[in-house]
Design an enzyme around this catalytic site. Structure first.
Site, PDB file in Angstrom:
ATOM      1  CG  ASP A 221      -1.817   1.233   1.260  1.00  0.00           C
ATOM      2  OD1 ASP A 221      -2.717   1.345   0.413  1.00  0.00           O
ATOM      3  OD2 ASP A 221      -1.590   2.106   2.130  1.00  0.00           O
TER       4      ASP A 221
ATOM      5  CD  GLU B 262      -4.436   0.631  -3.102  1.00  0.00           C
ATOM      6  OE1 GLU B 262      -5.633   0.712  -2.761  1.00  0.00           O
ATOM      7  OE2 GLU B 262      -3.573   1.409  -2.682  1.00  0.00           O
TER       8      GLU B 262
ATOM      9  CB  CYS C  33     -15.342  -6.588  14.212  1.00  0.00           C
ATOM     10  SG  CYS C  33     -14.032  -5.788  13.243  1.00  0.00           S
TER      11      CYS C  33
ATOM     12  CG  ASP D 218      -0.879   4.136   5.399  1.00  0.00           C
ATOM     13  OD1 ASP D 218      -1.878   4.473   4.731  1.00  0.00           O
ATOM     14  OD2 ASP D 218       0.011   4.932   5.747  1.00  0.00           O
TER      15      ASP D 218
END
Length: 482
Positions: A226, A322, A398, A405
């Site tokens: 990322d 990505e 949750c 990141d």
């Protein structure tokens, strides 16, 4: 020009070396690059002259059969016409014999490629941004480059290279790696390109090399990458380990020096194109000092990106990254400088080359619209909004609390197990839908008012030309609209 296809077991690789030419050799290098630019401008003028002539004749009512013939822009046609004109044209007659024929062939090949790209873009056969007609290259802006495909192209004693008409040129760095392969018979030089960039001359050799794929350290492991600005990359592998690669921020570290150097340049008498004023010697000296800072920043950035991508390609068997819209991110004035300094696009390009050619690593491009940051890595819940200033992800379902990141990196590495790009379209294995240009999976913009539309090959909406822009007209007629 036909694209070279390597033999079985061989790959095409580039070896680039910094040159150390003397004053005479540097003058010859500039002469060759200037000859390539002159040949390119001649080709553009020669082809477009027939366009303007036909347009002028149409205004006089001359029929289609009597109009001036179109001039072809294929490389063989340009070479034949240039060889006939160079001996009589006053722009070339006095000095064309001083340079290698490869210099002029470089300019003509670039012009032929430019016209081909323009024609394909005009007819809707080329992806990406629409291209305009080729324009002349200005001397003060054109990149100095020249390509050699024939003649004496060799690497000599490990510290010198030989090029046609330029002779033997010393290199800044040793060339023993390429020389050893050439002597062993596992490499063959295909072409050489000299280029002036970042204040130095470089020679790039396109070499056909016999290379076996290198085994990675962890072939079964996958990693999600990322990219970001705060940290250059957040790496999350399939074992659950998360680590961050700090952003070196080379440009930010040089801003103080750049401000001082730019202030010095602004106080000198610089060039003025409107009045024809030439720069003073003090301005040229100050400008060279400022450019040296820029060149150092670019070299540091390139070195850091090479080290990062090489380490990733040599360690993991699967890499997930990505498909970022870097061009769109650069339009944001608040992020443009940081994004450009990080080099997101270069990281993706380097990973694509090193994983495929060196290690055979599988690389997965996550879809551009995959919400890696908004998705909870624990339960899979997706947030509707997640502003950029929120650096901690807190799941409302949750209760997971994790760095933004790191959460994106875990979501990316999870795609390696599914083998998809994250959306079910635009490249997923379990879909039959054809991916759209540049990987987009949504309609971008509507057409202008008054334009009809039709469904394109990829399912997107494209404008339908009218009148003279109709697609059923010959290609040459469509080029008249430039």
């Amino acid at each position: 020009m036909k694209r070279f296809r390597p033999r079985s077991g061989f790959v095409v690789q580039a070896y680039r070396f910094a040159l150390d030419p003397n004053a005479v050799q540097e003058r010859a290098l500039r002469s060759h690059c200037g000859a390539a630019r002159a040949a390119y401008n001649w080709a553009v003028a020669w082809v477009t002259a027939s366009w303007w002539q036909r347009r002028a004749e149409e205004t006089y009512g001359i029929g289609e059969e009597q109009l001036t013939e179109w001039r072809p822009w294929s490389l063989p046609s340009l070479r034949k016409a240039f060889n006939e004109a160079k001996k009589t044209d006053p722009r070339f007659a006095p000095w064309w014999e001083e340079n290698s024929k490869e210099a002029y062939s470089t300019g003509l090949a670039n012009a032929a490629a430019a016209f081909d790209n323009y024609a394909k873009s005009k007819n809707g056969k080329r992806r990406g941004k629409r291209m305009g007609a080729p324009r002349f290259k200005v001397k003060r802006k054109a990149r100095l480059a020249c390509r050699f495909t024939t003649g004496t192209i060799r690497v000599e004693d490990g510290r010198h290279v030989a090029l046609p008409r330029l002779g033997t040129i010393r290199t800044h760095e040793p060339t023993v790696k390429l020389l050893a392969r050439l002597q062993a018979g596992t490499a063959r030089i295909l072409s050489a390109t000299v280029r002036h960039e970042r204040g130095r001359w470089f020679a790039s050799f396109q070499v056909e090399v016999k290379r076996d794929l290198e085994r990675v350290a962890r072939p079964e492991a996958a990693v999600g990458v990322d990219l970001g600005v705060k940290s250059l990359a957040a790496l999350a592998d399939s074992t659950g380990e998360i680590r961050a690669v700090p952003n070196p921020k080379h440009y930010d570290g040089a801003l103080k020096l750049l401000r001082r150097a730019s202030r010095t340049v602004s106080r000198r008498r610089g060039p003025d194109r409107r009045t024809g004023r030439k720069p003073s010697r003090r301005w040229e000296k100050a400008n060279a000092a400022r450019n040296k800072i820029h060149h150092r920043v670019a070299n540091l950035r390139e070195d850091a990106l090479h080290k990062l991508t090489t380490a990733l390609a040599a360690e993991y068997g699967t890499i997930v990254i990505e498909d970022l819209n870097v061009a769109g991110m650069l339009k944001n004035r608040r992020l443009a400088r940081r994004v450009a300094d990080a080099g997101f696009g270069e990281i993706r390009r380097l990973l694509g080359c090193k994983t495929r050619r060196r290690h055979g690593t599988r690389i997965i491009m996550a879809d551009r619209w995959y919400p890696s940051s908004k998705t909870c890595s624990g339960c899979g819940a997706v947030k509707a909004k997640l502003p950029l200033h929120v650096r901690t992800y807190e799941c409302d379902v949750c209760g997971l609390v994790i760095d933004r990141d790191d959460n994106a990196g875990l979501n990316l590495v999870a795609l390696a197990a599914t083998g998809t790009t994250g959306t079910g379209v635009a490249g997923d294995r379990d879909t039959s839908q054809v991916s759209k240009p540049r990987g987009a999976d949504r309609k971008t913009r509507t057409t202008r008012r008054g334009h009809k539309t039709t469904e394109g090959r990829a399912g997107g909406v494209i404008p339908v030309p009218r009148g003279k822009e109709a697609r059923d007209r010959p290609q040459a007629e469509a080029l008249m609209l430039w």
